[in-house]
Design a protein around this motif. Structure first.
Motif, PDB file in Angstrom:
ATOM      1  N   THR A 189       3.600   2.372  -3.719  1.00 51.01           N
ATOM      2  CA  THR A 189       4.134   2.846  -2.441  1.00 51.01           C
ATOM      3  C   THR A 189       3.288   2.249  -1.324  1.00 51.01           C
ATOM      4  O   THR A 189       2.087   2.052  -1.472  1.00 51.01           O
ATOM      5  N   VAL A 190       3.943   1.971  -0.203  1.00 52.05           N
ATOM      6  CA  VAL A 190       3.247   1.395   0.944  1.00 52.05           C
ATOM      7  C   VAL A 190       2.664   2.528   1.781  1.00 52.05           C
ATOM      8  O   VAL A 190       3.390   3.386   2.274  1.00 52.05           O
ATOM      9  N   GLU A 191       1.358   2.536   1.918  1.00 51.10           N
ATOM     10  CA  GLU A 191       0.679   3.575   2.682  1.00 51.10           C
ATOM     11  C   GLU A 191       0.472   3.193   4.146  1.00 51.10           C
ATOM     12  O   GLU A 191       0.497   4.037   5.028  1.00 51.10           O
ATOM     13  N   ARG A 192       0.258   1.899   4.396  1.00 49.71           N
ATOM     14  CA  ARG A 192      -0.012   1.477   5.766  1.00 49.71           C
ATOM     15  C   ARG A 192       0.190  -0.025   5.883  1.00 49.71           C
ATOM     16  O   ARG A 192      -0.061  -0.764   4.939  1.00 49.71           O
ATOM     17  N   VAL A 193       0.625  -0.454   7.053  1.00 50.35           N
ATOM     18  CA  VAL A 193       0.803  -1.870   7.344  1.00 50.35           C
ATOM     19  C   VAL A 193       0.006  -2.197   8.603  1.00 50.35           C
ATOM     20  O   VAL A 193       0.148  -1.530   9.630  1.00 50.35           O
ATOM     21  N   VAL A 194      -0.836  -3.224   8.500  1.00 47.14           N
ATOM     22  CA  VAL A 194      -1.672  -3.632   9.628  1.00 47.14           C
ATOM     23  C   VAL A 194      -1.357  -5.082   9.960  1.00 47.14           C
ATOM     24  O   VAL A 194      -1.473  -5.960   9.106  1.00 47.14           O
ATOM     25  N   GLU A 195      -0.968  -5.338  11.208  1.00 48.11           N
ATOM     26  CA  GLU A 195      -0.672  -6.698  11.645  1.00 48.11           C
ATOM     27  C   GLU A 195      -1.950  -7.367  12.113  1.00 48.11           C
ATOM     28  O   GLU A 195      -2.560  -6.949  13.096  1.00 48.11           O
ATOM     29  N   ASP A 196      -2.376  -8.421  11.398  1.00 40.02           N
ATOM     30  CA  ASP A 196      -3.520  -9.224  11.811  1.00 40.02           C
ATOM     31  C   ASP A 196      -2.996 -10.408  12.620  1.00 40.02           C
ATOM     32  O   ASP A 196      -1.791 -10.539  12.855  1.00 40.02           O
ATOM     33  N   VAL A 197      -3.899 -11.290  13.058  1.00 35.92           N
ATOM     34  CA  VAL A 197      -3.487 -12.387  13.932  1.00 35.92           C
ATOM     35  C   VAL A 197      -2.486 -13.298  13.236  1.00 35.92           C
ATOM     36  O   VAL A 197      -1.417 -13.588  13.771  1.00 35.92           O
ATOM     37  N   PHE A 198      -2.801 -13.748  12.027  1.00 32.85           N
ATOM     38  CA  PHE A 198      -1.943 -14.702  11.334  1.00 32.85           C
ATOM     39  C   PHE A 198      -1.373 -14.158  10.027  1.00 32.85           C
ATOM     40  O   PHE A 198      -0.703 -14.892   9.303  1.00 32.85           O
ATOM     41  N   SER A 199      -1.645 -12.918   9.691  1.00 33.07           N
ATOM     42  CA  SER A 199      -1.163 -12.366   8.432  1.00 33.07           C
ATOM     43  C   SER A 199      -0.836 -10.888   8.598  1.00 33.07           C
ATOM     44  O   SER A 199      -1.144 -10.276   9.625  1.00 33.07           O
ATOM     45  N   THR A 200      -0.222 -10.337   7.565  1.00 34.63           N
ATOM     46  CA  THR A 200       0.070  -8.909   7.515  1.00 34.63           C
ATOM     47  C   THR A 200      -0.721  -8.300   6.361  1.00 34.63           C
ATOM     48  O   THR A 200      -0.684  -8.814   5.234  1.00 34.63           O
ATOM     49  N   ILE A 201      -1.462  -7.237   6.641  1.00 33.13           N
ATOM     50  CA  ILE A 201      -2.249  -6.534   5.630  1.00 33.13           C
ATOM     51  C   ILE A 201      -1.473  -5.291   5.223  1.00 33.13           C
ATOM     52  O   ILE A 201      -1.104  -4.469   6.072  1.00 33.13           O
ATOM     53  N   VAL A 202      -1.201  -5.162   3.932  1.00 29.41           N
ATOM     54  CA  VAL A 202      -0.421  -4.042   3.408  1.00 29.41           C
ATOM     55  C   VAL A 202      -1.309  -3.236   2.472  1.00 29.41           C
ATOM     56  O   VAL A 202      -1.842  -3.777   1.493  1.00 29.41           O
ATOM     57  N   LEU A 203      -1.479  -1.954   2.768  1.00 35.70           N
ATOM     58  CA  LEU A 203      -2.289  -1.074   1.935  1.00 35.70           C
ATOM     59  C   LEU A 203      -1.367  -0.308   0.999  1.00 35.70           C
ATOM     60  O   LEU A 203      -0.460   0.412   1.439  1.00 35.70           O
ATOM     61  N   LEU A 204      -1.621  -0.466  -0.305  1.00 35.57           N
ATOM     62  CA  LEU A 204      -0.720   0.043  -1.331  1.00 35.57           C
ATOM     63  C   LEU A 204      -1.397   1.091  -2.210  1.00 35.57           C
ATOM     64  O   LEU A 204      -2.608   1.034  -2.427  1.00 35.57           O
ATOM     65  N   ARG A 205      -0.585   2.007  -2.723  1.00 31.24           N
ATOM     66  CA  ARG A 205      -1.068   2.962  -3.720  1.00 31.24           C
ATOM     67  C   ARG A 205      -0.246   2.782  -4.999  1.00 31.24           C
ATOM     68  O   ARG A 205       0.964   3.059  -5.006  1.00 31.24           O
ATOM     69  N   LEU A 227      -7.132   2.555  -1.958  1.00 31.62           N
ATOM     70  CA  LEU A 227      -5.876   1.833  -1.781  1.00 31.62           C
ATOM     71  C   LEU A 227      -6.071   0.364  -2.154  1.00 31.62           C
ATOM     72  O   LEU A 227      -7.169  -0.176  -2.095  1.00 31.62           O
ATOM     73  N   LEU A 228      -4.981  -0.266  -2.533  1.00 24.57           N
ATOM     74  CA  LEU A 228      -4.985  -1.668  -2.902  1.00 24.57           C
ATOM     75  C   LEU A 228      -4.553  -2.490  -1.695  1.00 24.57           C
ATOM     76  O   LEU A 228      -3.516  -2.213  -1.077  1.00 24.57           O
ATOM     77  N   ARG A 229      -5.342  -3.501  -1.366  1.00 27.98           N
ATOM     78  CA  ARG A 229      -5.059  -4.315  -0.182  1.00 27.98           C
ATOM     79  C   ARG A 229      -4.347  -5.601  -0.579  1.00 27.98           C
ATOM     80  O   ARG A 229      -4.816  -6.338  -1.449  1.00 27.98           O
ATOM     81  N   MET A 230      -3.218  -5.857   0.063  1.00 27.81           N
ATOM     82  CA  MET A 230      -2.468  -7.095  -0.119  1.00 27.81           C
ATOM     83  C   MET A 230      -2.354  -7.792   1.235  1.00 27.81           C
ATOM     84  O   MET A 230      -2.095  -7.135   2.247  1.00 27.81           O
TER      85      MET A 230
END
Length: 348
Positions: A289-305, A315-318
């Motif tokens: 499940t997606v817990e949080r989405v963080v927009e970085d400058v050139f990428s998207t960081i998705v925190l997963l459980r 959480l698992l970072r993608m």
């Protein structure tokens, strides 16, 4: 080898235990703040005295506790670039450089050459307080090389500079060191800086050095969690080895490693860019499940459980390209994979 270091030193509750050898190369000492990198440099330079061990440079013993040898800094022929450059504030650029020249008969010629080499002629008669950060660093390097050192120690050389100036000076420093015939120790906590300027690295963690390795090996197989963190890995979990696989109790997963898991492995690491959306049913695929989405400058960081994870599990970072994240159809629940070859097997 040009430089051999094997020393121990107790500083209050902190204990330094460092062992490495470096040839005519730029060797990185990479570690977090407070791990003992600067203390190591000061021991090599003779500013601090180890409790025991030995230091040898080009066949000359600089320190040996058993033989009671401890050469003073001025006899070690070691150039030390401090974080704040340590220029003499009441001397001009010309005088700072001249103070390092050993042969008085060549002093004037040597100073003129260093002023030209480091593009300091226009500020030769100015004092350090009148110089920019870049000019101060060039003056400090000119003074070091004027002393004809056999080794150069760089202690976080760009820590006091803004990002644009740092980039420019890094290029200039690399050019300067490219012609230096001896050993350079480059202390840093910045893996990018180290990767661009060094080919081998000695990771330091809580006062202890790890075996010297190549930069490529550090990123491919860091061996310890400390080394993995310094190489940029973001995901970690406790494991139970099981043949060619590992069981991850916190995440409720069993992942294939594609090779036998050695004894002593107690943790695994997975780089965030190795986690990828995948179709269900593949090797090392699992639902999250997606817990949080963080927009970085050139990428998207998705925190997963992971769906089988314990509530307190990390959480698992993608990390994905922004276009790749936008292409994911369900941004609340998805299946991801971690390739077996991307599982980093870590000891304590």
């Amino acid at each position: 080898m040009a430089l051999s270091v094997d020393i121990q030193k107790q500083l209050g509750d902190f204990r330094l235990e460092v062992r490495f050898e470096a040839g005519d190369e730029t060797l990185a000492l990479l570690g977090a703040s407070g791990c003992g990198k600067s203390v190591t440099l000061k021991c090599v330079a003779g500013i601090l005295t180890p409790d025991e061990g030995h230091i040898q440079l080009d066949g000359v013993t600089l320190y040996d506790s058993a033989a009671r040898i401890d050469l003073p800094p001025q006899r070690r022929q070691v150039g030390y670039l401090f974080q704040q450059y340590a220029l003499f504030p009441n001397m001009t650029v010309r005088q700072n450089i001249a103070a390092a020249v050993r042969d008085k008969s060549r002093r004037q010629t040597e100073v003129a050459e260093k002023l030209r080499q480091f593009r300091l002629e226009a500020v030769a008669d100015q004092k350090p307080g009148q110089l920019s950060g870049g000019q101060q660093q060039r003056c400090a390097l000119a003074r070091i090389l004027a002393s004809e050192p056999r080794a150069i120690l760089l202690d976080e050389p760009f820590s006091a500079l803004d990002s644009y100036l740092k980039y420019q000076l890094e290029l200039e420093l690399a050019d300067t060191l490219g012609g230096f015939p001896g050993t350079v120790l480059w202390v840093s906590h910045d893996r990018g800086e180290v990767f661009r300027n060094c080919r081998r690295v000695c990771v330091m963690d809580r006062g202890r050095s790890q075996p010297v390795t190549t930069l490529e090996e550090l990123f491919r197989s860091p061996g310890t969690e400390a080394a993995a963190r310094l190489s940029g890995c973001k995901n970690y979990a406790d494991v139970r080895p099981a043949g060619d696989s590992v069981s991850l109790p916190d995440w409720g997963l069993t992942l294939s490693c594609g090779r036998p898991v050695p004894e002593g492995v107690c943790r695994i690491g997975i780089r965030a860019h190795h986690i990828r959306p995948a179709a269900p049913g593949g090797e090392n695929c699992f639902a999250c499940t997606v817990e949080r989405v963080v927009e970085d400058v050139f990428s998207t960081i998705v925190l997963l459980r992971p769906e089988g994870a314990a509530p307190e599990a990390p959480l698992l970072r993608m990390e994905l390209d922004k276009e790749a994240w936008q292409a994911v159809p369900d941004k609340g629940r998805l299946t991801v994979s971690a390739p077996p070859e991307a599982i980093l097997l870590l000891g304590s």
